[in-house]
Design a protein around this motif. Structure first.
Motif, mmCIF file in Angstrom:
data_model
loop_
_atom_site.group_PDB
_atom_site.id
_atom_site.type_symbol
_atom_site.label_atom_id
_atom_site.label_comp_id
_atom_site.label_asym_id
_atom_site.label_seq_id
_atom_site.Cartn_x
_atom_site.Cartn_y
_atom_site.Cartn_z
ATOM 1 N N LEU A 6 0.815 -1.203 0.000
ATOM 2 C CA LEU A 6 0.000 0.000 0.000
ATOM 3 C C LEU A 6 0.851 1.255 0.000
ATOM 4 C CD1 LEU A 6 -1.474 -2.268 2.032
ATOM 5 C CD2 LEU A 6 -3.238 -0.527 2.018
ATOM 6 N N LYS A 7 0.336 2.286 -0.650
ATOM 7 C CA LYS A 7 0.904 3.620 -0.528
ATOM 8 C C LYS A 7 -0.106 4.418 0.270
ATOM 9 C CE LYS A 7 2.629 7.563 -3.136
ATOM 10 N NZ LYS A 7 2.839 8.154 -4.488
ATOM 11 N N GLU A 10 -3.795 3.140 0.106
ATOM 12 C CA GLU A 10 -4.224 2.689 -1.220
ATOM 13 C C GLU A 10 -3.361 1.533 -1.709
ATOM 14 O OE1 GLU A 10 -6.955 3.321 -4.428
ATOM 15 O OE2 GLU A 10 -6.773 4.507 -2.606
ATOM 16 N N LEU A 12 -1.348 -0.883 -4.132
ATOM 17 C CA LEU A 12 -0.715 -0.809 -5.445
ATOM 18 C C LEU A 12 -0.662 -2.190 -6.101
ATOM 19 C CD1 LEU A 12 2.297 1.539 -4.617
ATOM 20 C CD2 LEU A 12 0.046 2.170 -5.534
ATOM 21 N N LEU A 13 -0.508 -3.210 -5.266
ATOM 22 C CA LEU A 13 -0.567 -4.591 -5.746
ATOM 23 C C LEU A 13 -0.868 -5.487 -4.563
ATOM 24 C CD1 LEU A 13 2.346 -6.138 -4.875
ATOM 25 C CD2 LEU A 13 3.202 -4.627 -6.646
ATOM 26 N N GLU A 28 -2.328 -5.935 -9.884
ATOM 27 C CA GLU A 28 -1.425 -4.795 -9.814
ATOM 28 C C GLU A 28 -2.107 -3.625 -10.510
ATOM 29 O OE1 GLU A 28 3.141 -3.466 -11.056
ATOM 30 O OE2 GLU A 28 2.453 -5.532 -11.387
ATOM 31 N N ARG A 29 -1.963 -2.440 -9.953
ATOM 32 C CA ARG A 29 -2.602 -1.263 -10.526
ATOM 33 C C ARG A 29 -2.244 -1.105 -12.005
ATOM 34 N NH1 ARG A 29 -4.655 3.714 -7.991
ATOM 35 N NH2 ARG A 29 -4.795 2.197 -6.351
ATOM 36 N N GLU A 30 -3.303 -0.953 -12.797
ATOM 37 C CA GLU A 30 -3.194 -0.751 -14.251
ATOM 38 C C GLU A 30 -2.590 -1.949 -14.994
ATOM 39 O OE1 GLU A 30 -1.270 2.967 -15.027
ATOM 40 O OE2 GLU A 30 -2.770 4.124 -13.935
ATOM 41 N N ALA A 117 -6.151 -5.876 -0.740
ATOM 42 C CA ALA A 117 -6.139 -5.606 -2.178
ATOM 43 C C ALA A 117 -7.449 -6.017 -2.853
ATOM 44 C CB ALA A 117 -4.970 -6.333 -2.824
ATOM 45 N N LEU A 120 -8.899 -3.504 -5.254
ATOM 46 C CA LEU A 120 -8.010 -3.381 -6.405
ATOM 47 C C LEU A 120 -8.240 -4.539 -7.376
ATOM 48 C CD1 LEU A 120 -5.539 -2.025 -7.829
ATOM 49 C CD2 LEU A 120 -4.094 -3.557 -6.469
ATOM 50 N N GLU A 124 -9.633 -3.855 -11.101
ATOM 51 C CA GLU A 124 -8.715 -4.236 -12.172
ATOM 52 C C GLU A 124 -9.308 -5.321 -13.073
ATOM 53 O OE1 GLU A 124 -5.635 -3.185 -13.290
ATOM 54 O OE2 GLU A 124 -5.928 -1.458 -11.978
#
Length: 195
Positions: A6-7, A10, A12-13, A28-30, A117, A120, A124
């Motif tokens: 997380l960042k 949020e 990220l993966l 994974e994001r995007e 996640a 996410l 995704e």
């Protein structure tokens, strides 16, 4: 087993491993969502029907009774990790027959670490997350810290396979006036202002 990078709050993966089912979910994001070694995408043609079973989290307190009373079929699938797996399995035509059907999830006041996640992986794969007014949100964008120091999600959110599906479900369940995105944080906000 659930892990996430997380960042701030949020993800990220992340990955979720279900040893009893021999299933690994990762995202994974995007970059998309993966089931073991294949990429998964939710079908854009899944339409809402009142008989579809959904899960309503008990963490939204008394309001969950209002939603449940107007829902034909509400289920409890166990942990949030299992809920995310059931959501994905149902949307892409049952990759596992060991999972209960679950077409959508309504949550709120959830500890951020519990979500991991999951959202996410859902977005995704093509799913959406809406607030009670039908607007797309990230549940991590609005948080508060409770008395024990846990960071919690301060909005009620709906995880649905498509935007159309989510808005139809919101129409069916309750007028958005019943619920406020700030419902569970009024006291927490007041406490933080006193400090």
């Amino acid at each position: 087993v659930s892990l996430a990078l997380l960042k701030d709050t949020e993800p990220l993966l992340g990955a979720m491993y279900y040893p009893n089912l021999n299933i690994m979910l990762s995202a994974e994001r995007e970059q998309g969502t993966w089931l073991n070694d294949r990429k998964i995408i939710l079908p854009p043609t899944l339409h809402y029907a009142p008989e579809h079973p959904i899960r309503i989290s008990g963490s939204i307190g008394e309001m969950s009774k209002d939603w449940t009373a107007k829902t034909v079929k509400s289920i409890h699938t166990g942990s949030l990790c299992l809920t995310f797996l059931s959501l994905l399995s149902t949307a892409i035509q049952k990759f596992s027959t060991d999972l209960p059907e679950c077409f959508a999830y309504i949550g709120g006041n959830t500890p951020a670490y519990d979500l991991g996640a999951g959202p996410l992986m859902w977005t995704e794969a093509g799913g959406v997350i809406l607030d009670v007014d039908g607007k797309k949100i990230s549940p991590y964008d609005k948080t508060y810290t409770d008395e024990s120091g846990d960071v919690r999600i301060s909005v009620i959110y709906l995880m649905a396979p498509t935007d159309e599906y989510g808005k139809k479900l919101l129409e069916y369940l309750t007028p958005s006036a019943i619920l406020s995105p700030q419902t569970r944080v009024t006291k927490a906000t007041a406490r933080s202002k006193k400090k």
